[in-house]
Every structure is written in C-alpha cells, then in structure tokens.
Scaffold this motif. Structure first.
Motif, PDB file in Angstrom:
ATOM      1  N   GLU A 151      -8.358  -8.671  22.535  1.00  0.00           N
ATOM      2  CA  GLU A 151      -7.950  -8.523  21.139  1.00  0.00           C
ATOM      3  C   GLU A 151      -6.436  -8.751  20.982  1.00  0.00           C
ATOM      4  O   GLU A 151      -5.994  -9.415  20.046  1.00  0.00           O
ATOM      5  N   GLU A 152      -5.672  -8.236  21.921  1.00  0.00           N
ATOM      6  CA  GLU A 152      -4.214  -8.344  21.807  1.00  0.00           C
ATOM      7  C   GLU A 152      -3.766  -9.805  21.905  1.00  0.00           C
ATOM      8  O   GLU A 152      -2.974 -10.289  21.078  1.00  0.00           O
TER       9      GLU A 152
ATOM     10  N   TYR B 261      -5.598 -12.438  21.427  1.00  0.00           N
ATOM     11  CA  TYR B 261      -6.153 -13.141  20.277  1.00  0.00           C
ATOM     12  C   TYR B 261      -5.265 -12.942  19.049  1.00  0.00           C
ATOM     13  O   TYR B 261      -4.896 -13.903  18.365  1.00  0.00           O
ATOM     14  N   THR B 262      -4.939 -11.699  18.769  1.00  0.00           N
ATOM     15  CA  THR B 262      -4.178 -11.401  17.558  1.00  0.00           C
ATOM     16  C   THR B 262      -2.775 -12.016  17.611  1.00  0.00           C
ATOM     17  O   THR B 262      -2.270 -12.535  16.626  1.00  0.00           O
TER      18      THR B 262
ATOM     19  N   PRO C 146      -5.215 -16.638  12.260  1.00  0.00           N
ATOM     20  CA  PRO C 146      -6.197 -15.689  11.710  1.00  0.00           C
ATOM     21  C   PRO C 146      -7.542 -16.383  11.526  1.00  0.00           C
ATOM     22  O   PRO C 146      -7.600 -17.549  11.130  1.00  0.00           O
TER      23      PRO C 146
ATOM     24  N   ASN D 132     -14.717  -7.562  16.450  1.00  0.00           N
ATOM     25  CA  ASN D 132     -13.988  -8.603  15.699  1.00  0.00           C
ATOM     26  C   ASN D 132     -14.996  -9.506  14.975  1.00  0.00           C
ATOM     27  O   ASN D 132     -15.862 -10.104  15.618  1.00  0.00           O
TER      28      ASN D 132
END
Ligand code: NCD
Length: 350
Positions: A263-264, A266-267, A272, A298
C-alpha cells in the motif's frame, strides 16, 4: 481466425477483431456466470481437463465454465495418475482422450508439449499453459479485465477509454512468466500502447516476446527499479517468481522478495486509481510477498474481479470453438436456488 473446431495454442492465432468477437460473447456469458440464468446448451458434451502442473484457477475455472454451459468435465491432474507415467507418448494419449471427449484443456511443464498433443488429437485442444511459453486463456482474461477496469474507471470520470492508448507496467519475473508472454503479444494488436517492463537483471522479458510491440511502434521501456517503473501507468500487473522454472530453489531465492508492491509503495509512486492486477497465485510466503495483503481493501485491487472474469472468458472460448455462441440463450432457464452471487451478501446469523 476461424474459432470453430480450432485448437487454441498461442495468442499468435488472434487478430484484433477475433478478440472483439470473443469479448462480446464473454459479455453475453455474464448472466450465466452470475447465476441469473442457467443454460444446458452443452448437455452431453465432455471436457477432458489434463493438468500436468499445479493449478487452481485455470483448471477449476475451465471446469466451471464448461459446467455452466451444461457440459460434463473429466479431470486428470497428475502425470503419475495417467498412462504417461507408463511411458505412453503424448500422441497415443491424445488419440485415446480425444476419443472420449469433445474438447480438451491441457497444461504441461514442457514448452510445445500441448501443441504436440494437439497435433494427434481429433478434438480441439486449448493450451492451459505450456512451460514458460504461453498461457493464452490467461492473457485473454487479463485483457478482458483491462478493458472492463479501464472502461469503468473512465465512466466514473464521464469519459470513455479502451485498450488503445493503454499504459501498463509489468513487474517481476518476465522471463519465465508465460501469462506475461501471451499478454505482451496480445497488447501488440492494439494502438499506441506504452509498456513498462520492470524486472530484476536476469529475469527480463525475452526479445521474441517484445518484438511484436516494437515492430508495431508501441513504446517499450525497461526498468530495474520498481519505484520508477510503476509511475504513470493505468495498470500495474505484478507477477510471481516462477520458481518451478529455475534449476534449483536456491536460484529462485536470489529473486524472491526483490520487488514488493504494498500500500505504501502504491500510494507513493502510482497515479491515483491505478488498477492492480496479478495472474495469481501471489506468493504469500514471508520471503516473497510480491503483492502485499495490505492492499486487500484497496478498491483498485482487481485480482478477484480478474479471476471471476476468467470464467466468462473461458465460457466464451468454449462457445466459439464448439459453435454454440448463438444458441446459449435459447437454452436458458431461471435459477431456482438461493444464490449469493446475484444478491448483496447476507449477514451471517449469530
Ligand atoms: C499463472 C501460470 O500458471 O502461468 N497462473 C495462472 O494460471 N493463473 C501464473 C503463475 O503461476 O504465476
């Protein structure tokens, strides 16, 4: 191409219009896959599923797809459970099996073995993966998923979008990943595609796989840094280190865990709403984890929509090859049982 009666061995067989036809039929299969209707159009037909390598989704979804069209499925899942273990040739096995069945799906560890089998078969054979070579049905369901996901994302913004102009990053073992090989060849059929190939040194995509993309003027860029390669794309397609293709587990260990999308990352690095895909299985062991489970919530994680799409695309392949695409609806009946697939999930009673 002519689908009816054909073997499906490589994506090289397809033109763009064949893909469009197949996807239209796949869309027609959705009510059956979602248990809104049933059909018996393949009643009496027999599929032989021959899987000589580990498989969950490909084997079961081909089987379910055939069952959903009303046909029966016979399975052989290990070399040691078949006469191949007694020294029987692929030729003889093909002659025998094709006498028993109407269509055969085969997965085999050796590149080209499914084609060899098909050459002796009297019924159509679909390649369910041959060594590190190709996995045509996976690439078709991946492309179908890309089309749906990109279309849905664009619709939310009030615009339209398709595969033309797609920007996609493929991450991981691009050398041995047969799903990637087939997908890259299919993408070459579209217009103005931009491909980021993100792999560790030694696991790059083979030149013959990327050649059609380059020949048709698509953008192909290679990266060795994950963080760099996953920027500015619509689709992030992550793959597992194909450990079964390495000489030893120790050889595969050198690559495991090098690229991990979570997640980290990716973000921080993806645009977006970049859609996340993976052919699965993802390797959840501590030393691998190329696609972290912290992405499970997600909404851009499309991996289980992708597996669901596998059923409709495989139904469409059967429908085209066995020439029943036009007849499916004539045989439709209502579903009579309770089905969670078409109703919102019920709370589990305490
Ligand atoms: C892929 C395969 O077998 O090539 N799996 C699948 O069919 N969904 C990818 C993989 O095993 O990593």
């Amino acid at each position: 191409m002519e689908f009816v009666g054909s073997h499906i061995l490589s994506v090289d067989q397809f033109e763009r219009e064949d893909i469009d036809r197949l996807f239209t039929v796949a869309d027609d299969m959705v009510p059956y896959a979602r248990r809104r209707r049933i059909t018996r159009v393949l009643q009496g037909a027999i599929l032989s599923n021959m899987f000589f390598e580990p498989s969950t989704r490909t084997r079961v979804s081909f089987g379910c797809a055939f069952n959903l069209l009303g046909g029966d499925v016979r399975e052989t899942t290990e070399v040691k459970a078949s006469a191949l273990a007694k020294g029987e040739s692929l030729h003889d096995t093909a002659r025998v099996l094709s006498g028993y069945s109407d269509i055969i799906v085969m997965r085999h560890p050796v590149e080209g073995a499914v084609a060899e089998f098909a050459s002796a078969s009297r019924v159509p054979v679909i390649n369910g993966g041959d060594g590190a070579n190709e996995h045509p049905s996976q690439a078709l369901l991946d492309l179908y998923t890309v089309r749906r996901e990109i279309g849905a994302r664009a619709a939310r913004q009030g615009v339209t979008a398709g595969i033309d102009g797609l920007r996609i990053a493929l991450v991981g073992d691009l050398k041995f990943g047969r799903a990637v090989h087939s997908l890259l060849k299919l993408l070459a059929l579209f217009d103005d595609v931009s491909v980021h190939l993100v792999s560790p040194p030694g696991l790059e995509a083979p030149d013959d796989v990327t050649a059609p993309l380059r020949a048709r003027g698509h953008t192909v860029a290679t990266y060795q840094e994950l963080e760099e390669g996953i920027q500015h794309v619509d689709i992030l397609y992550v793959t597992r280190t194909q450990e079964e293709r390495f000489a030893s587990g120790a050889d595969a260990d050198r690559y495991r865990g090098l690229f991990r999308v979570n997640e980290e990352i990716y973000t921080e690095h993806c645009e977006p709403n970049t859609v996340i895909m993976h052919p699965l299985p993802r390797d959840s062991r501590a030393q691998a984890q190329e696609l972290d489970e912290d992405l499970n919530a997600n909404p851009n994680l499309a991996i289980f929509r992708q597996t669901d799409n596998g059923v409709v695309v495989r139904m469409a392949l059967f429908a085209m090859v066995l020439d029943i695409a036009e007849q499916v609806h004539d045989h439709a009946l209502p579903v009579t049982w309770y089905t969670a697939k078409r109703t919102p999930p019920r709370p589990i009673p305490r």
